[in-house]
Design a protein around this motif. Structure first.
Motif, PDB file in Angstrom:
ATOM      1  N   GLU A 262      21.035   3.410 -20.469  1.00  0.00           N
ATOM      2  CA  GLU A 262      19.932   2.464 -20.368  1.00  0.00           C
ATOM      3  C   GLU A 262      18.600   3.131 -20.696  1.00  0.00           C
ATOM      4  OE1 GLU A 262      18.470  -0.790 -17.141  1.00  0.00           O
ATOM      5  OE2 GLU A 262      18.337   1.292 -16.488  1.00  0.00           O
TER       6      GLU A 262
ATOM      7  N   SER B  71      13.515  -5.091 -19.957  1.00  0.00           N
ATOM      8  CA  SER B  71      14.846  -5.088 -19.344  1.00  0.00           C
ATOM      9  C   SER B  71      15.833  -4.253 -20.135  1.00  0.00           C
ATOM     10  CB  SER B  71      15.383  -6.514 -19.204  1.00  0.00           C
ATOM     11  OG  SER B  71      15.827  -7.015 -20.451  1.00  0.00           O
TER      12      SER B  71
ATOM     13  N   GLY C 177      20.606  -4.402 -17.562  1.00  0.00           N
ATOM     14  CA  GLY C 177      21.377  -3.589 -16.619  1.00  0.00           C
ATOM     15  C   GLY C 177      22.875  -3.585 -16.834  1.00  0.00           C
ATOM     16  N   TRP C 178      23.465  -4.760 -16.945  1.00  0.00           N
ATOM     17  CA  TRP C 178      24.930  -4.845 -16.935  1.00  0.00           C
ATOM     18  C   TRP C 178      25.631  -4.272 -18.166  1.00  0.00           C
ATOM     19  CZ3 TRP C 178      27.407  -7.522 -20.747  1.00  0.00           C
ATOM     20  CH2 TRP C 178      26.654  -8.427 -21.499  1.00  0.00           C
TER      21      TRP C 178
ATOM     22  N   ASP D 286      20.924  -6.573  -6.355  1.00  0.00           N
ATOM     23  CA  ASP D 286      21.515  -6.657  -7.693  1.00  0.00           C
ATOM     24  C   ASP D 286      22.400  -5.427  -7.864  1.00  0.00           C
ATOM     25  OD1 ASP D 286      22.128  -6.736 -10.405  1.00  0.00           O
ATOM     26  OD2 ASP D 286      20.140  -7.447 -10.990  1.00  0.00           O
TER      27      ASP D 286
ATOM     28  N   TRP E  96      23.073  -3.619 -11.374  1.00  0.00           N
ATOM     29  CA  TRP E  96      21.941  -2.858 -11.898  1.00  0.00           C
ATOM     30  C   TRP E  96      21.611  -1.687 -10.966  1.00  0.00           C
ATOM     31  CZ3 TRP E  96      17.696  -6.072 -14.778  1.00  0.00           C
ATOM     32  CH2 TRP E  96      17.064  -5.262 -15.725  1.00  0.00           C
TER      33      TRP E  96
ATOM     34  N   THR F  40      23.773   1.150 -11.818  1.00  0.00           N
ATOM     35  CA  THR F  40      23.326   1.772 -13.054  1.00  0.00           C
ATOM     36  C   THR F  40      22.177   2.737 -12.813  1.00  0.00           C
ATOM     37  OG1 THR F  40      24.017  -0.156 -14.350  1.00  0.00           O
ATOM     38  CG2 THR F  40      22.383   1.297 -15.357  1.00  0.00           C
ATOM     39  N   ARG F  41      21.266   2.386 -11.905  1.00  0.00           N
ATOM     40  CA  ARG F  41      20.065   3.204 -11.718  1.00  0.00           C
ATOM     41  C   ARG F  41      20.096   4.092 -10.473  1.00  0.00           C
ATOM     42  NH1 ARG F  41      14.866  -0.475 -13.665  1.00  0.00           N
ATOM     43  NH2 ARG F  41      15.392  -0.435 -15.889  1.00  0.00           N
TER      44      ARG F  41
END
Length: 471
Positions: free
Chosen positions: A330, A345, A349-350, A396, A399, A402-403
């Motif tokens: 990302e 964005s 995220g996904w 969420d 996301w 992911t982060r």
């Protein structure tokens, strides 16, 4: 209710296991109040927890509050025999394969290949990877040491065999290599953890006839054909000089692209080449950490995603950490493309978690087998502790993973329903003993290889910096 301290590996040793995590990552979303049933290495049922608890009263039930159950990560591009030299790549110009990897791999005997492969497998398991795609070994000899290493480690592996006919009589080399390729496909066709693949390291390493024949063999066998393309400026220029075409254009011209083909990197691609990827159904292994560490470009992965090009995420043997990989996927897109266009964005995220799991499995031709928490698919999954400050409050989860996700949150790594790693270490073999043996043998492997580094060790770099300041 089971606390983190009450969990132990023995709890998961059951013929029929019913798990009720707090969160289930399913079909690219997080759901609650769901359960999975695991039998004979597969997800035999997935659905609302209430229904499964009623349907399977005799199953061994483990409630997992504070945990997410998610698909294992898939590394779509790895080099398992490069683990001894991974720190040698730091600060090096782009085409380090000529100065580091080819010399190093060429000096590995069978035992060192085995140790390197098992170390790489251990790193991958610790990073949450349940499947790795090995791009092939640049050394003489068979692949048995690598196969032994990944099998003992218990990780799923797409095992690439490099095929080439350069430097030999073309017709005899092709016949010999293609026979070996067919034997490789046959040998591993029905293995439970190893899935065969054929590879051409770079297009100029083989004749057009060989590239087409190998790609076609993979198409017929429904396995992956791997090659590196458009990775660095030098590789694009070489192709233009030798063939008058860019690497992807060249592969397209000889009909070597298609749904069976997985191209690694594709960082330097023109609009025409993106159209070629899209129209041919070719998959791309996006390697964001490689772009950060040793590349000179970033693949336009978000644009490829929007155009329907099949994508998986690869480490390229840089850092085997699944959560840091999706974060890099990302972040690299946002820094390379999002900042220029005001795209805050950068995919929402996904896509990056998807490419590291379900879409990644499809890109490497294993989508029917793994990559999802879904009834009928093999039980390759992670137990992730989300009862941590980073995930409170959670709004969420996809996301957030992911982060905010970290390797130390991975409590359990399961492959084909078997627990392979618990809290960072193997459950049925000695990872620390492997590390000790590797430590004893690494210097030998590196010192014997004619490796050429351009930049100095960080300590030497600092000394030189201090000397310049004094001058």
């Amino acid at each position: 209710m089971v606390s983190r301290t009450e969990l132990n590996p023995e709890m998961f040793d059951a013929q029929r296991l019913l798990l009720t995590p707090e969160y289930l990552i399913q079909s690219h979303e997080s759901v609650s109040n769901h359960a999975v049933v695991i039998e004979d290495g597969y997800f035999s049922d997935v659905g609302p927890a209430e229904n499964l608890l009623a349907r399977y009263p005799d199953a061994v039930h483990i409630d997992l509050p504070g945990f997410a159950l998610m698909p294992g990560f898939i590394d779509a591009h790895h080099h398992l025999t490069q683990s001894f030299g991974k720190a040698l790549a730091f600060g090096e110009p782009s085409e380090i394969f000529k100065r580091v990897w080819v010399p190093l791999e060429g000096n590995l005997d069978s035992e060192l290949m085995y140790l390197s492969g098992k170390l790489a497998a251990l790193e991958s398991l610790r990073g949450g990877f349940t499947t790795v795609v090995d791009a092939g070994v640049r050394t003489e000899g068979n692949l048995e040491p690598i196969a032994k290493a990944v099998t003992e480690a218990g990780i799923r592996c797409v095992l690439g065999m490099i095929c080439t006919d350069k430097g030999e009589d073309p017709s005899s080399a092709q016949n010999k290599t293609l026979k070996q390729a067919e034997n490789h496909l046959d040998e591993w066709a029905n293995h439970n953890l190893i899935h065969p693949s054929l590879a051409i390291s770079i297009p100029e390493a083989a004749s057009d006839e060989m590239i087409y024949a190998v790609s076609n063999l993979c198409r017929e066998a429904d396995v992956v054909f791997q090659t590196h393309v458009n990775e660095h400026l030098a590789s694009v220029e070489r192709s233009l000089i030798q063939r008058g075409l860019r690497p992807l254009e060249h592969l397209h011209s000889i009909k070597a692209l298609g749904p069976q083909t997985l191209v690694a990197h594709a960082t330097l691609v023109t609009p025409k080449e993106i159209s070629i990827l899209q129209e041919s159904g070719t998959a791309v292994a996006y390697n964001p950490v490689a772009s950060q560490w040793k590349g000179n470009a970033t693949a336009p992965a978000l644009y490829m995603h929007e155009q329907g090009i099949r994508l998986g995420l690869g480490t390229d043997a840089t850092r085997s950490d699944g959560f840091r990989l999706i974060d890099a996927a990302e972040a690299t897109q946002r820094l390379s493309y999002g900042h220029q266009t005001g795209d805050f964005s950068s995919g929402g995220g996904w896509p990056w978690l998807d490419q590291a799991t379900a879409s990644g499995a499809e890109a490497i031709s294993l989508g029917k087998l793994t990559g999802e928490i879904k009834k009928g698919k093999v039980a390759d999954f992670l137990l992730v502790d989300v009862d941590t400050p980073e995930f409170q409050p959670s709004r969420d989860l996809v996301w957030e993973l992911t982060r905010f996700g970290n390797r130390d949150q991975i409590v359990g790594v399961f492959i084909a329903g078997d627990l392979r790693l618990w809290e960072g270490w193997p459950v049925d073999w000695d990872g620390k003993a492997l590390m000790r043996e590797v430590s004893q043998r690494t210097s030998e492997a590196i010192e014997k290889a004619p490796i050429q580094k351009i930049h100095p060790h960080s300590n030497k770099h600092r000394i030189l910096f201090e000397e310049r300041k004094r001058d």
